[in-house]
Design a protein around this motif. Structure first.
Motif, mmCIF file in Angstrom:
data_model
loop_
_atom_site.group_PDB
_atom_site.id
_atom_site.type_symbol
_atom_site.label_atom_id
_atom_site.label_comp_id
_atom_site.label_asym_id
_atom_site.label_seq_id
_atom_site.Cartn_x
_atom_site.Cartn_y
_atom_site.Cartn_z
ATOM 1 N N GLY A 204 -7.837 -7.150 11.616
ATOM 2 C CA GLY A 204 -7.231 -6.193 10.679
ATOM 3 C C GLY A 204 -7.917 -6.164 9.332
ATOM 4 N N MET A 205 -7.238 -5.590 8.365
ATOM 5 C CA MET A 205 -7.783 -5.513 7.003
ATOM 6 C C MET A 205 -6.689 -5.785 5.977
ATOM 7 N N ASN B 25 -1.321 -6.617 1.168
ATOM 8 C CA ASN B 25 -0.616 -6.719 2.433
ATOM 9 C C ASN B 25 -1.661 -6.576 3.540
ATOM 10 N N GLY B 26 -1.235 -6.547 4.804
ATOM 11 C CA GLY B 26 -2.208 -6.472 5.901
ATOM 12 C C GLY B 26 -1.932 -5.317 6.836
ATOM 13 N N MET B 27 -3.002 -4.778 7.420
ATOM 14 C CA MET B 27 -2.861 -3.607 8.300
ATOM 15 C C MET B 27 -3.893 -3.728 9.425
ATOM 16 N N SER B 28 -3.616 -3.085 10.551
ATOM 17 C CA SER B 28 -4.668 -3.015 11.571
ATOM 18 C C SER B 28 -4.493 -1.754 12.398
ATOM 19 N N PHE B 29 -5.546 -1.400 13.098
ATOM 20 C CA PHE B 29 -5.494 -0.292 14.046
ATOM 21 C C PHE B 29 -5.158 -0.867 15.423
ATOM 22 N N ALA B 30 -4.764 0.012 16.347
ATOM 23 C CA ALA B 30 -4.301 -0.462 17.656
ATOM 24 C C ALA B 30 -5.338 -1.358 18.332
ATOM 25 N N ALA B 31 -6.618 -1.017 18.198
ATOM 26 C CA ALA B 31 -7.653 -1.763 18.914
ATOM 27 C C ALA B 31 -7.913 -3.140 18.293
ATOM 28 N N ARG B 32 -7.480 -3.356 17.099
ATOM 29 C CA ARG B 32 -7.674 -4.621 16.383
ATOM 30 C C ARG B 32 -9.128 -5.088 16.481
ATOM 31 N N ARG B 33 -10.031 -4.164 16.196
ATOM 32 C CA ARG B 33 -11.444 -4.481 16.406
ATOM 33 C C ARG B 33 -12.188 -4.897 15.137
ATOM 34 N N ALA B 34 -11.494 -4.964 14.005
ATOM 35 C CA ALA B 34 -12.210 -5.271 12.764
ATOM 36 C C ALA B 34 -12.784 -6.690 12.823
ATOM 37 N N TYR C 3 -10.929 -5.722 1.855
ATOM 38 C CA TYR C 3 -10.051 -5.069 0.874
ATOM 39 C C TYR C 3 -10.708 -3.800 0.314
ATOM 40 N N PRO C 4 -10.056 -2.642 0.466
ATOM 41 C CA PRO C 4 -10.752 -1.386 0.168
ATOM 42 C C PRO C 4 -11.183 -1.208 -1.281
#
Ligand SMILES: Cc1cc2nc3c(=O)[nH]c(=O)nc-3n(C[C@H](O)[C@H](O)[C@H](O)COP(=O)(O)OP(=O)(O)OC[C@H]3O[C@@H](n4cnc5c(N)ncnc54)[C@H](O)[C@@H]3O)c2cc1C
Length: 538
Positions: free
Chosen positions: A336-337, A351-360, A427-428
């Motif tokens: 995630g990121m 905080n933390g976030m991820s996309f469905a594929a969790r590929r980060a 972190y963006p």
């Protein structure tokens, strides 16, 4: 009749379960009339990682296997818990036309409260201060790329609430009938049906964003009115009852009861609730930082090898010393990121976030330490909010005032020195080197240090050169709780129903949704009780 068979080796995607079940139950395959997967999880404790599963099984003769290990009768509670019961089938009296509920907040609690009310025939009005999800995604991306923060539509405000830009973890420790209801509705609205059987199910922010427009249209299809960009500034109270709301543009809506599901970041709304006379008390929170590592380090620590075809490894670590503060990891986001999650200008919150594929490339989690209300600057119910705010303000200022986040290598944090350089992070807004002791009170920083030493033993390298702390993680839970009576109304203001995470009764997407359902259900039972023979039909 059916039985529940637990702890069976899962045969793999698309493979039939009957041969495995027949072998476990020592029966011929033909004796198994039907088998349904109801729970699947990865058992990573042994050297050989394996998927284990629970099945609902119908047999020609259940009695023959009852009493065996991992086998018991399937109960009515299981039926509800796993979402096989549909509440829409319950016959109810017609909803009275003069009772027009308002739900404030379209996060998980508000959405599910509105859904439950609309399903029961209530003319419900759902309001949210933020934007519809598509517009909101643009606003958030613009902020993350260095644009202006929109204080009314951001990572925590807008359609889907704080759950929209999230990892979308949708597991909870609670196990009851409403859970089946919530999962069944999510699947109807487009979630992958596998969430109903995955023990550690997660949606990912991309999937959440797909579900929300369907949720909205479904609500409208049921007769609900859904409005965005509408902020509730005050609650109208007459003779001890909430009779409506005042909107940001001064418009007064005289209708109710009012369900308030505004999350734990709407500090102005907290003030409005207290002004309206809703009783609340301060409660403990946990505060700290996000810790980020390469996902490969976590995989190695958890699996003892590269992950291969296993899912990106996760962890949940706790440190409970005999003396001193306990600490734990929270909201772990594999692949995630770390995201900027402030809704307030000139504040930094992560905080933390991820996309469905969790590929980060990265893995992150909150690492947080307990804080008691005695440490808040005051005794009033809002004191915890001021405690959080002071930390977020310091973080903004010390990181340079451009929404970059203060960060420190874990090694440097433990050695008590500012990092000379920082690794690349997810972190963006970018990170700035700051000694986190300047941001976090000493009790919290000290608690983090002790916990990190232990966690490094749990996962080798956790406190090593690849780990970086990004701070502050202040919004893990609501620092106050509104008291509610048995019918879930505020104990001091009738027809005002504080719900979800902001009210202090949930901590996460599913627990907030469950509290929304429960709150709505209490109104449904009051205004549209189950029909009995001879009463007007519904
Ligand atoms: C980045 C991030 C990642 C997360 N990841 C996870 C996860 O993976 N799994 C998990 O279980 N939980 C996660 N969480 C926590 C989870 O999102 C929350 O626990 C949950 O959303 C709380 O639901 P809620 O409905 O009570 O409140 P919220 O989701 O906070 O929703 C409140 C809504 O009320 C609206 N609102 C506020 N004030 C007003 C007002 N005055 N008038 C009108 N509208 C108003 C807001 O715009 C918002 O949409 C995450 C949170 C964040 C921020």
């Amino acid at each position: 009749m059916a039985i529940l068979v637990s702890g069976v080796e899962w045969p793999g995607e698309g493979e039939a379960a009957e041969p495995v079940l027949a072998s476990v139950l020592e029966l011929p395959e033909a004796a198994i009339l039907h088998a349904k997967l109801i729970r699947r999880s990865l058992d990573a404790r042994q050297r050989r990682k394996r998927w284990v599963a629970n099945y609902k099984v119908e047999l020609a003769d259940e009695a023959a296997v009852l009493g065996r290990r991992g086998v018991r009768l399937w109960t009515e509670r299981d039926e509800e818990r796993y979402g096989f019961v549909d509440r829409r089938d319950i016959r109810r009296q017609a909803w009275p036309a003069d009772v027009r509920p308002v739900v404030v907040g379209a996060g998980p609690a508000g959405l599910f409260a509105a859904l439950r009310l609309a399903e029961a025939g209530a003319p419900v009005l759902l309001l949210d201060r933020g934007s519809e999800v598509d517009q909101r995604v643009k606003q958030v991306n613009s902020f993350w790329r260095g644009g202006e923060l929109d204080p009314e539509s951001n990572v925590v405000y807008g359609e889907g609430g704080a759950g929209t830009f999230s990892d979308g973890k949708i597991y909870t420790r609670r196990r009851d009938g409403d859970l089946g209801y919530v999962f069944a509705r999510l699947v109807e609205l487009g979630a992958d049906p596998a969430i109903q059987s995955e023990a550690w199910a997660h949606l990912g922010t991309d999937r959440v964003r797909e579900i929300l427009p369907r949720f909205r249209e479904h609500l409208r299809g049921l007769g609900a009115e859904v409005r965005f960009g509408v902020r509730v500034d005050d609650f109208l109270v007459e003779d001890g009852r909430c009779v409506g709301v005042v909107l940001g543009d001064g418009e007064v809506l005289r209708r109710g009861p009012v369900v308030v599901a505004t999350g734990h970041s709407a500090r102005d709304t907290y003030e409005a609730l207290v002004r309206a006379g809703a009783e609340a008390i301060a409660r403990p929170i946990a505060i700290g930082a996000r810790i980020e590592h390469p996902q490969a380090l976590i995989d190695q620590g958890r699996y003892g090898r590269e992950r291969g075809d296993l899912p990106p490894a996760s962890y949940r670590l706790t440190h409970s010393p005999e003396r001193g503060r306990s600490a734990h990891t929270f909201c772990m986001c594999p692949g995630g990121m770390v995201v900027a999650a402030t809704n307030h200008l000139e504040r930094v919150v992560v905080n933390g976030m991820s996309f469905a594929a969790r590929r980060a490339f990265w893995a992150n989690s909150a690492i947080i330490v307990e804080v008691q209300p005695a440490e808040y600057p005051g005794q009033d119910p809002l004191a915890g909010l001021r405690f959080q705010d002071a930390i977020e303000q310091r973080a903004f200022r010390l990181a340079g005032g451009d929404y970059s986040a203060p960060a420190q290598r874990v090694e440097d944090f433990l050695a008590g020195r500012t990092s000379r350089e920082l690794p690349r992070t997810s972190y963006p807004h970018g990170v700035s080197s700051v000694d986190l002791r300047e941001i976090l009170p000493e009790g919290i920083a000290g608690g983090l240090r002790k916990a990190l030493h232990q966690f490094d033993r749990d996962i080798p390298g956790f406190a090593g050169p690849d780990g970086v702390l990004i701070a502050p993680e202040t919004r893990t839970t609501a620092p106050l709780r509104f008291s509610r009576d048995r019918a879930l109304h505020s104990s001091t203001v009738g027809d005002l129903l504080p719900a979800g995470e902001g009210a202090g009764y949930a901590g996460g997407i599913i627990s907030a949704a469950l509290d929304g359902v429960r709150t709505a259900e209490s109104l449904v039972e009051r205004f549209a009780p189950r029909a009995t023979v001879g009463v007007r039909g519904g």
